[in-house]
Design a protein around this motif. Sequence first.
Motif, PDB file in Angstrom:
ATOM      1  N   UNK A 160       0.925  -0.970   0.001  1.00 28.95           N
ATOM      2  CA  UNK A 160       0.029  -0.107  -0.155  1.00 28.95           C
ATOM      3  C   UNK A 160       0.789   1.384   0.084  1.00 28.95           C
ATOM      4  N   UNK A 161       0.404   2.126  -0.800  1.00 24.86           N
ATOM      5  CA  UNK A 161       1.294   3.573  -0.639  1.00 24.86           C
ATOM      6  C   UNK A 161       0.922   4.558   0.608  1.00 24.86           C
ATOM      7  N   UNK A 162       1.558   5.464   0.448  1.00 29.91           N
ATOM      8  CA  UNK A 162       1.574   6.489   1.731  1.00 29.91           C
ATOM      9  C   UNK A 162       0.036   6.383   2.177  1.00 29.91           C
ATOM     10  N   UNK A 163      -0.876   6.602   1.214  1.00 25.09           N
ATOM     11  CA  UNK A 163      -2.420   6.712   1.561  1.00 25.09           C
ATOM     12  C   UNK A 163      -3.150   5.764   1.877  1.00 25.09           C
ATOM     13  N   UNK A 164      -2.535   4.491   2.165  1.00 23.59           N
ATOM     14  CA  UNK A 164      -3.005   3.184   2.471  1.00 23.59           C
ATOM     15  C   UNK A 164      -3.848   2.552   1.344  1.00 23.59           C
ATOM     16  N   UNK A 165      -3.628   2.990  -0.071  1.00 30.09           N
ATOM     17  CA  UNK A 165      -4.325   2.505  -1.029  1.00 30.09           C
ATOM     18  C   UNK A 165      -3.233   1.448  -1.653  1.00 30.09           C
ATOM     19  N   UNK A 166      -4.055   0.415  -2.191  1.00 31.81           N
ATOM     20  CA  UNK A 166      -3.023  -0.816  -2.670  1.00 31.81           C
ATOM     21  C   UNK A 166      -2.666  -0.287  -4.104  1.00 31.81           C
ATOM     22  N   UNK A 167      -1.206  -0.560  -4.430  1.00 33.35           N
ATOM     23  CA  UNK A 167      -0.597  -0.154  -5.416  1.00 33.35           C
ATOM     24  C   UNK A 167      -0.703  -1.389  -6.591  1.00 33.35           C
ATOM     25  N   UNK A 168      -1.388  -1.051  -7.853  1.00 33.01           N
ATOM     26  CA  UNK A 168      -1.708  -2.182  -8.543  1.00 33.01           C
ATOM     27  C   UNK A 168      -1.514  -1.478 -10.216  1.00 33.01           C
ATOM     28  N   UNK A 169      -1.339  -2.548 -11.028  1.00 34.31           N
ATOM     29  CA  UNK A 169      -1.230  -2.429 -12.388  1.00 34.31           C
ATOM     30  C   UNK A 169      -2.345  -1.543 -13.098  1.00 34.31           C
ATOM     31  N   UNK A 170      -3.502  -2.176 -12.519  1.00 34.86           N
ATOM     32  CA  UNK A 170      -4.978  -1.644 -13.185  1.00 34.86           C
ATOM     33  C   UNK A 170      -5.037  -0.220 -12.585  1.00 34.86           C
ATOM     34  N   UNK A 171      -4.697   0.117 -11.368  1.00 29.91           N
ATOM     35  CA  UNK A 171      -4.824   1.366 -10.798  1.00 29.91           C
ATOM     36  C   UNK A 171      -3.806   2.456 -11.988  1.00 29.91           C
ATOM     37  N   UNK A 172      -2.706   2.011 -11.949  1.00 27.12           N
ATOM     38  CA  UNK A 172      -1.894   2.762 -12.944  1.00 27.12           C
ATOM     39  C   UNK A 172      -2.393   3.103 -14.272  1.00 27.12           C
ATOM     40  N   UNK A 173      -3.155   2.114 -14.636  1.00 27.88           N
ATOM     41  CA  UNK A 173      -3.559   1.946 -16.143  1.00 27.88           C
ATOM     42  C   UNK A 173      -4.711   3.082 -16.163  1.00 27.88           C
TER      43      UNK A 173
END
Length: 326
Positions: A160-173
């Motif tokens: 998870x990033x600094x905001x507690x959100x999961x880092x994922x490929x779909x999020x980046x797309x």
Amino acid sequence: MTVFHRNEMKMQLPDALKGGVVAIGNFDGVHRGHQSVLERALAIAAEKQVPALVLTFEPHPRSVFNPAKPVFRLTPAPLRAKLLEAMGFQAVIEYPFDLDFSRRSAEDFVRSILIDWIGASHVVTGFDFHFGKGREGGPAYMIEAGKRFGFGVKLLDAFRDENAEVVSSSRIRALLADGAIGEINGLLGYRFTVEAEVIKGQQLGRTLGFPTANMALQAESTLRPGIYAVRLRRPDGVIRDGVASFGYRPTVTESGVPLLETFVFDFSGDLYGEVCAVSFFGHLRDEWKFSGLDPLVAQIRKDEEEARALLSGVTPLGALDEAIAF
């Protein structure tokens, strides 16, 4: 680093690479979430003094299961291999993925690939990695298989990033569609980069005084049309700053095929046929349609000035960024 491709799967893995620690996953994007898995594999390999390998799959499984909607690859296989090499892996195994492979049992995957072919001493993967027919192989299965066959297993929770959100490929797309380059680069840990062959375009930019290196990106690209501050890296490693337009060129044509057109600063030469990398540092504006060529040229000059200013003060985000964009 050694990369094993589809047509090499029948070869024996070199003895020097057997008994290593294997990180398993698609790793599309090699983002910070992936890096947490990969770095753990590297650490275990260093501790055990054995090779560190990556086992991934080509093409992307989602594209195999739904060919009508292929996945936009954040890092196509060659770029992914470069990033993994920069991290310190000795080999990448790009295992061929097709419908027949997807029907193989989890037991067959473990026996034939991890044990017989790779001789894995330790497996590192994400907590949500599933394999085998009907996704029958999961975390519990992998742990149990490790006990039976004598290899260690390390499963990592979602990063998870600094905001507690999961880092994922779909999020980046999804963020690419918004042109949110700063946020994307923060999630990747390096500047978002594309690679493609430089092709000939209409050569209108040359007549306007702004010759461009043109690239056709993947048809399924989610990158937002617009103007970006970029760096272009040639195959010989030479890097130059530039400003790039991605889109449909509405002022001069109504083409349905988007192109990435990069004006490389302070450069005169022929890049045709070269496979170059373009790294994105910032989104300057959206693609606009102008009333004619004169206002278009005036805006291009402003875009160049803004891109030069942005790029003049950039520093590497980390080791991976330094390896590909500096």
